[in-house]
Design a protein around this motif. Sequence first.
Motif, short mmCIF file in Angstrom:
data_model
loop_
_atom_site.label_atom_id
_atom_site.label_comp_id
_atom_site.label_asym_id
_atom_site.label_seq_id
_atom_site.Cartn_x
_atom_site.Cartn_y
_atom_site.Cartn_z
N VAL A 24 -79.32 -13.24 0.54
CA VAL A 24 -78.62 -12.26 1.38
C VAL A 24 -77.48 -11.71 0.53
O VAL A 24 -76.76 -12.48 -0.12
CB VAL A 24 -78.06 -12.94 2.64
CG1 VAL A 24 -77.08 -12.04 3.37
CG2 VAL A 24 -79.19 -13.35 3.58
N VAL A 25 -77.34 -10.39 0.49
CA VAL A 25 -76.16 -9.81 -0.16
C VAL A 25 -75.30 -9.23 0.95
O VAL A 25 -75.80 -8.58 1.86
CB VAL A 25 -76.53 -8.78 -1.25
CG1 VAL A 25 -77.36 -7.63 -0.73
CG2 VAL A 25 -75.27 -8.23 -1.91
N GLN A 26 -74.01 -9.55 0.87
CA GLN A 26 -73.16 -9.31 2.03
C GLN A 26 -71.83 -8.71 1.59
O GLN A 26 -71.33 -9.03 0.51
CB GLN A 26 -72.91 -10.67 2.67
CG GLN A 26 -72.28 -10.69 4.01
CD GLN A 26 -72.35 -12.10 4.60
OE1 GLN A 26 -71.59 -12.97 4.19
NE2 GLN A 26 -73.25 -12.31 5.55
N GLU A 27 -71.30 -7.87 2.45
CA GLU A 27 -69.96 -7.31 2.22
C GLU A 27 -68.98 -8.50 2.08
O GLU A 27 -69.02 -9.43 2.89
CB GLU A 27 -69.66 -6.48 3.48
CG GLU A 27 -68.29 -6.18 3.80
CD GLU A 27 -68.13 -5.79 5.31
OE1 GLU A 27 -69.11 -5.79 6.09
OE2 GLU A 27 -66.98 -5.53 5.66
N TYR A 28 -68.16 -8.49 1.04
CA TYR A 28 -67.21 -9.58 0.82
C TYR A 28 -65.92 -9.26 1.55
O TYR A 28 -65.39 -8.15 1.44
CB TYR A 28 -66.96 -9.74 -0.69
CG TYR A 28 -66.09 -10.91 -1.04
CD1 TYR A 28 -66.58 -12.21 -0.96
CD2 TYR A 28 -64.76 -10.73 -1.44
CE1 TYR A 28 -65.78 -13.30 -1.27
CE2 TYR A 28 -63.95 -11.81 -1.77
CZ TYR A 28 -64.47 -13.09 -1.68
OH TYR A 28 -63.67 -14.17 -1.99
N ILE A 29 -65.42 -10.23 2.32
CA ILE A 29 -64.17 -10.01 3.05
C ILE A 29 -63.02 -10.22 2.05
O ILE A 29 -62.71 -11.35 1.67
CB ILE A 29 -64.03 -10.99 4.25
CG1 ILE A 29 -65.28 -10.95 5.13
CG2 ILE A 29 -62.76 -10.73 5.05
CD1 ILE A 29 -65.61 -9.62 5.76
N CYS A 30 -62.43 -9.09 1.63
CA CYS A 30 -61.45 -9.14 0.52
C CYS A 30 -60.06 -9.55 0.96
O CYS A 30 -59.25 -9.97 0.13
CB CYS A 30 -61.33 -7.76 -0.11
SG CYS A 30 -62.79 -7.30 -0.97
N LYS A 31 -59.77 -9.35 2.25
CA LYS A 31 -58.39 -9.66 2.71
C LYS A 31 -58.43 -10.76 3.77
O LYS A 31 -58.21 -10.51 4.96
CB LYS A 31 -57.74 -8.39 3.30
CG LYS A 31 -57.50 -7.29 2.27
CD LYS A 31 -56.76 -6.13 2.92
CE LYS A 31 -56.74 -4.88 2.08
NZ LYS A 31 -56.16 -4.97 0.78
N PRO A 32 -58.70 -12.01 3.31
CA PRO A 32 -58.69 -13.11 4.28
C PRO A 32 -57.26 -13.52 4.61
O PRO A 32 -56.34 -13.22 3.86
CB PRO A 32 -59.41 -14.23 3.51
CG PRO A 32 -59.07 -13.97 2.09
CD PRO A 32 -58.94 -12.47 1.94
N LEU A 33 -57.12 -14.22 5.73
CA LEU A 33 -55.81 -14.78 6.06
C LEU A 33 -55.51 -15.90 5.06
O LEU A 33 -56.39 -16.72 4.76
CB LEU A 33 -55.84 -15.38 7.48
CG LEU A 33 -54.54 -16.02 7.93
CD1 LEU A 33 -53.49 -14.95 8.24
CD2 LEU A 33 -54.76 -16.89 9.15
N LEU A 34 -54.32 -15.92 4.51
CA LEU A 34 -53.96 -16.97 3.55
C LEU A 34 -52.93 -17.91 4.18
O LEU A 34 -52.09 -17.47 4.98
CB LEU A 34 -53.37 -16.35 2.28
CG LEU A 34 -54.21 -15.30 1.56
CD1 LEU A 34 -53.49 -14.82 0.30
CD2 LEU A 34 -55.59 -15.84 1.19
N VAL A 35 -53.02 -19.16 3.85
CA VAL A 35 -51.99 -20.13 4.24
C VAL A 35 -51.57 -20.80 2.94
O VAL A 35 -52.43 -21.27 2.17
CB VAL A 35 -52.53 -21.14 5.26
CG1 VAL A 35 -51.59 -22.34 5.40
CG2 VAL A 35 -52.72 -20.49 6.63
N ASP A 36 -50.29 -20.83 2.68
CA ASP A 36 -49.77 -21.34 1.41
C ASP A 36 -50.42 -20.64 0.22
O ASP A 36 -50.81 -21.29 -0.77
CB ASP A 36 -49.97 -22.87 1.30
CG ASP A 36 -49.25 -23.62 2.40
OD1 ASP A 36 -48.26 -23.07 2.91
OD2 ASP A 36 -49.68 -24.73 2.76
N LYS A 37 -50.68 -19.35 0.38
CA LYS A 37 -51.28 -18.46 -0.65
C LYS A 37 -52.76 -18.80 -0.91
O LYS A 37 -53.36 -18.31 -1.87
CB LYS A 37 -50.52 -18.55 -1.98
CG LYS A 37 -49.06 -18.14 -1.88
CD LYS A 37 -48.54 -17.81 -3.28
CE LYS A 37 -47.17 -17.22 -3.25
NZ LYS A 37 -46.08 -18.16 -3.31
N LEU A 38 -53.36 -19.67 -0.09
CA LEU A 38 -54.74 -20.10 -0.34
C LEU A 38 -55.69 -19.54 0.71
O LEU A 38 -55.35 -19.46 1.90
CB LEU A 38 -54.82 -21.63 -0.34
CG LEU A 38 -53.97 -22.36 -1.38
CD1 LEU A 38 -53.92 -23.85 -1.07
CD2 LEU A 38 -54.51 -22.12 -2.79
#
Length: 538
Positions: free
Chosen positions: A127-141
């Motif tokens: 499966v090729v899928q749109e990559y979620i580029c702006k995930p929620l980060l916690v402690d920059k991770l």
Amino acid sequence: QFPFGRRLPCDIYWHGVSFHDNNIFSGQVNKFPGMTETVRKITLSRAMKIMQDLFPLDYDFYPQSWILPEELSLFVDKVRAMKDNDSSWKPTFIVKPDGGCQGDGIYLIRDPSDIRLTGSMQSRPAVVQEYICKPLLVDKLKFDIRLYVLLKSLEPLEIYIAKDGLCRFCTEPYQEPTLKNLHQVFMHLTNYSLNIHSGNFIHSDSVNTGSKRTFSSILFRLSSKGADVKKLWSDIISLVVKTIIALTPELKVYYQSDIPAGKPGPTCFQILGFDILLTKTLNPVLLEVNANPSMRIEHEQEVSPGVFENLPSPVDEGVKVAVIRDTLRLVDPQKKKRKDTQCRFPLVFVVQPCCNLQGLPQKKRANPPSVILCCRCQSLKQAPEASEELLDAPQSPEAALPSLCLKQVFPKYAKQFSHLRLMDRVAALFIRFLGVKGTTKLGPTGFRTFIRNCRLSNSNFSMASVDILYIDITRRWNSMAIDKDSGMCLQAFVEAFFCLARKKYKSLPLHEQVSSLIELCESRLAALRGKRLVCGCS
Ligand code: ADP
């Protein structure tokens, strides 16, 4: 455990991997037939695509996906068209091999030409899928959420969600994808099995630090920063229910094939692992569904060079033990029997010393439970008649346990999702014409009978055209299928059904075309049944 085979029937069968025991005629099994196949990356993508076509707004929580190799040219054309439209658009996609797990063979690309089509892993369907580029980060991770969901019953549909889950963290600070960092798995992939090998992985016994934390600790943190966590939970519940609604048609086909209606067989339930990513704007995105989520409550740690030891993991234990305990509480056959028979002596077990009931509160002393299990001498004592009230009384076995961590979400919120259950009705039509018990594919005669009984052929759509439609669609689907059995699978039937719906109700939007055809078929079949009953009587 029965390593050498089982001889006696059981109330509950707990299988390790999949539904595989054909000699079960009663009781409950912790796996549904066909679940593993139904949640594979490609099958899940197909099921979600059908729902996205029918209800685009309801199913926007699943990233846009294409199946390789069959939809490669569609994917290439779509990306080219988007780039032509907006030259500043620099998308990222993630390629995931079908049937893979633990991040195996996954890679990121910036352009369709980067897809690797050779090599043992790469030549597998994917499966090729749109990559979620702006995930929620916690402690920059970057992190994802593993939520446990109990599918307690398929018919009627019953779904429970665990109130707490696990958050699995990346081990390198996140940066939006660039050509330079695309291959940095510790930055982009949240899999525990990958990140455990990073030197930065932190094992912690605390729920709110380290590389694996509880979801509740993250919610607490978000809420203290003013985030609307109530809305987030409600969005997650919708995501889970809608995903299961997308999966039920296929599951029902497998179910009737393994456990035919009217024959003795077990009922099924299953704990599923939902992997969910949160975007920066706090929207949940479904990554995948696991049929066999890990229930390990230990982690491996290198205690000295090359020496590994299994150590308890309190974070895993807190979440997973509660899920299993409450699943057993919900499927407990004794509980059902107690409810069904309303017996005069409900089997309420209380662990307490039999020799004195003085520890009980005043009200309960007058009304002691019917059976007392002495925690000192372990003997069972019949107590005087118990009242109904005792079933829920504080000294019932339930009272000794924490409150349920599994929350019912369906049928509780059924009303708001009922309009989405169109494909269940298409599957019901498909199953009705399958004919031979134990099969999951429709033969040409079954398809003709469906068309005839629903009176769908006419001068513009002859029975010869019906046969051509059947052959065209079935051949294409079977060339892509893993199992090479002949006949029309459910997805092929759905395609044929959509094609018929489009022909008949051209001017309507897709979901109305489909629902109109379903209603037409159902009413014609009901009329036919009525006619047959009258003929039978006369
Ligand atoms: P696997 O079964 O191999 O774990 P997943 O679909 O769960 O495959 O993907 C592995 C990891 O890749 C996820 O845990 C997540 O961190 C990341 N990932 C997967 N899909 C996406 C996506 N569409 N956008 C961003 N990250 C993703």
